[in-house]
Design an enzyme around this catalytic site. Structure first.
Site, PDB file in Angstrom:
ATOM      1  N   LYS A   1       0.846  -1.198   0.000  1.00  0.00           N
ATOM      2  CA  LYS A   1       0.000   0.000   0.000  1.00  0.00           C
ATOM      3  C   LYS A   1       0.881   1.247   0.000  1.00  0.00           C
ATOM      4  CE  LYS A   1      -0.427  -0.176   5.048  1.00  0.00           C
ATOM      5  NZ  LYS A   1      -1.300  -0.624   6.151  1.00  0.00           N
TER       6      LYS A   1
ATOM      7  N   ARG B   1     -11.478   0.255  14.481  1.00  0.00           N
ATOM      8  CA  ARG B   1     -11.421   1.021  13.235  1.00  0.00           C
ATOM      9  C   ARG B   1     -12.402   0.392  12.252  1.00  0.00           C
ATOM     10  NH1 ARG B   1      -5.189   1.979  11.526  1.00  0.00           N
ATOM     11  NH2 ARG B   1      -5.567  -0.165  10.858  1.00  0.00           N
TER      12      ARG B   1
ATOM     13  N   TYR C   1      17.417  29.480   9.858  1.00  0.00           N
ATOM     14  CA  TYR C   1      16.266  30.274  10.297  1.00  0.00           C
ATOM     15  C   TYR C   1      16.093  30.203  11.815  1.00  0.00           C
ATOM     16  CZ  TYR C   1      14.710  30.555   5.442  1.00  0.00           C
ATOM     17  OH  TYR C   1      14.613  30.801   4.089  1.00  0.00           O
TER      18      TYR C   1
ATOM     19  N   MET D   1      13.377  24.407   3.789  1.00  0.00           N
ATOM     20  CA  MET D   1      12.661  23.720   2.704  1.00  0.00           C
ATOM     21  C   MET D   1      13.600  22.876   1.844  1.00  0.00           C
ATOM     22  SD  MET D   1      10.361  25.305  -0.363  1.00  0.00           S
ATOM     23  CE  MET D   1       8.768  25.556   0.327  1.00  0.00           C
TER      24      MET D   1
END
Ligand SMILES: *Cc1c(COP(=O)(O)O)cnc(C)c1O
Length: 367
Positions: free
Chosen positions: A35, A130, A258, A306
């Site tokens: 999956k 679930r 940062y 990033m």
């Protein structure tokens, strides 16, 4: 030149981890769980190493169709079942088995007018709450399904919430397995219960005709830190590698990145790595998250941005621009940094890291 970050998929390691599943449960049939695009590895990239499995388990019909396109003719199981009555046409066409976990799916099955035989996995909610039918309803649902003309084989299925540890001071699988065994007593049919943690930890106690092996195939330990991949004989299947693209020399009290969240106490050499949260490296990973530079274990420092992150080069004397950086996995030198070590430092699990590598990272296969 492309940016130097790559996710290397190790074919030999995929094969070795599947062999560990086989050795652990020699009497069970093995579904390789693929999956989420094979836990982020890519279904097409893992297929040839996993095609000696007895079946594949996944969620999206589209992924099942990709397996058929690769030539797979054996069982494919949809772990969340069908999402609409139309899905049954695909299940018939592509020979997909599916779980039945709610009443609506049974209605769809009953209303499907085209002749077909579906093999189903009837899911019991044995306590995880679930998916599935409560133990008290299970027998009745089974009898109903067993009477439907388009239902072929029915396999009893459940899923563990705590196979990786304890639950309220007791062995984690006990509360569920008791319910399951009682509810299916005297019903014919095979069983599918074990995930990776159960395969590794309870191989002698559980009868699971079809195990569903996921995370262990991908070289992450399901019960880390209790057991590491070395303890289980597993090896990393994905290496997230990049390079240093800059080196800086910090004076005492200088900071990096940062928010100036890391401040040097003494003069130190640091490296800037072409890897950031837009590549799937978690921004939340704090200073001190382990990383390999030229195969030597060191740490990240400061905030992950990033496209870049910073590493401490103190222990890596020969580090320079172009030096190899391993965010997790295996270095060219052979040194291993388990994805579990990185995940633990970042407050998550190996599953999330391997599923999170983003599309801008180029993937390559390696023996
Ligand atoms: C994902 C999944 C598995 C595999 O679990 P691992 O912990 O990765 O081995 C097994 N069964 C079901 C129902 C799943 O959704």
């Amino acid at each position: 030149m492309p940016r130097p970050i790559t996710a290397v998929i190790h074919q030999q390691a995929l094969t070795q981890n599947l062999a560990v599943v086989r050795q652990s449960v020699p009497n069970s049939k093995v579904f390789a769980v693929v999956k989420a695009n094979a836990y982020g590895h890519g279904i097409e990239r893992v297929y040839s190493s996993f095609k000696s499995a007895d079946g594949f388990a996944l969620l999206d019909i589209e992924e099942g169709i990709r397996l058929r396109a690769l030539g797979w003719t054996g069982p494919i199981l949809l772990l969340e079942g069908i999402f609409s009555p139309q899905d049954l046409f695909d299940c018939a066409q592509y020979q997909l088995s599916f779980t039945i976990h709610n009443e609506q799916q049974i209605e769809w099955l009953q209303q499907h007018i085209y002749p077909a035989q579906f093999d189903i996995f009837l899911k019991m909610n044995s306590g995880m709450n679930r998916l599935g039918f409560k133990p008290q309803q299970y027998r009745k649902v089974w009898q109903h399904l067993n009477s439907l003309p388009n239902v072929g084989k029915i396999t009893h299925m459940m899923h563990f919430s705590d196979a990786d540890g304890e639950r309220f001071g007791h062995v984690g699988i006990d509360y569920q397995i008791k319910e399951f065994e009682a509810a299916i007593q005297y019903l014919p049919g095979e069983r599918s219960v074990s995930n990776s943690a159960a395969i590794l930890r309870y191989q002698d106690q559980l009868q699971s005709d079809y195990v569903r092996a996921g995370i262990m195939l991908y070289g992450s330990s399901p019960d880390f830190p209790k057991h590491s991949i070395q303890d289980w004989g597993l090896v990393p299947t994905m290496s997230l590698r990049s390079e240093l693209i800059a080196v800086q020399h910090l004076n005492p009290k200088e900071s990096v990145g940062y928010g100036s969240s890391f401040v040097a106490e003494r003069a130190m050499k640091i490296g800037i790595v072409a890897c950031g949260y837009a590549d799937g490296y978690q921004r939340i990973s704090p200073t001190g998250t382990p990383v390999l530079v030229n195969g030597i274990r060191t740490r990240t420092i400061g905030r992950v941005s990033m496209d870049m992150l910073a590493v401490d080069l103190t222990p890596v004397e020969d580090a320079e621009v172009g030096s190899e950086v391993v965010l997790w996995g295996k270095s060219h030198t052979g040194t291993i940094l388990s994805i579990d070590d990185v995940a633990a430092a970042s407050g998550t699990v190996g599953y999330e890291l391997m599923c999170g590598v983003t599309a801008r990272v180029s993937f390559i296969n390696q023996q």
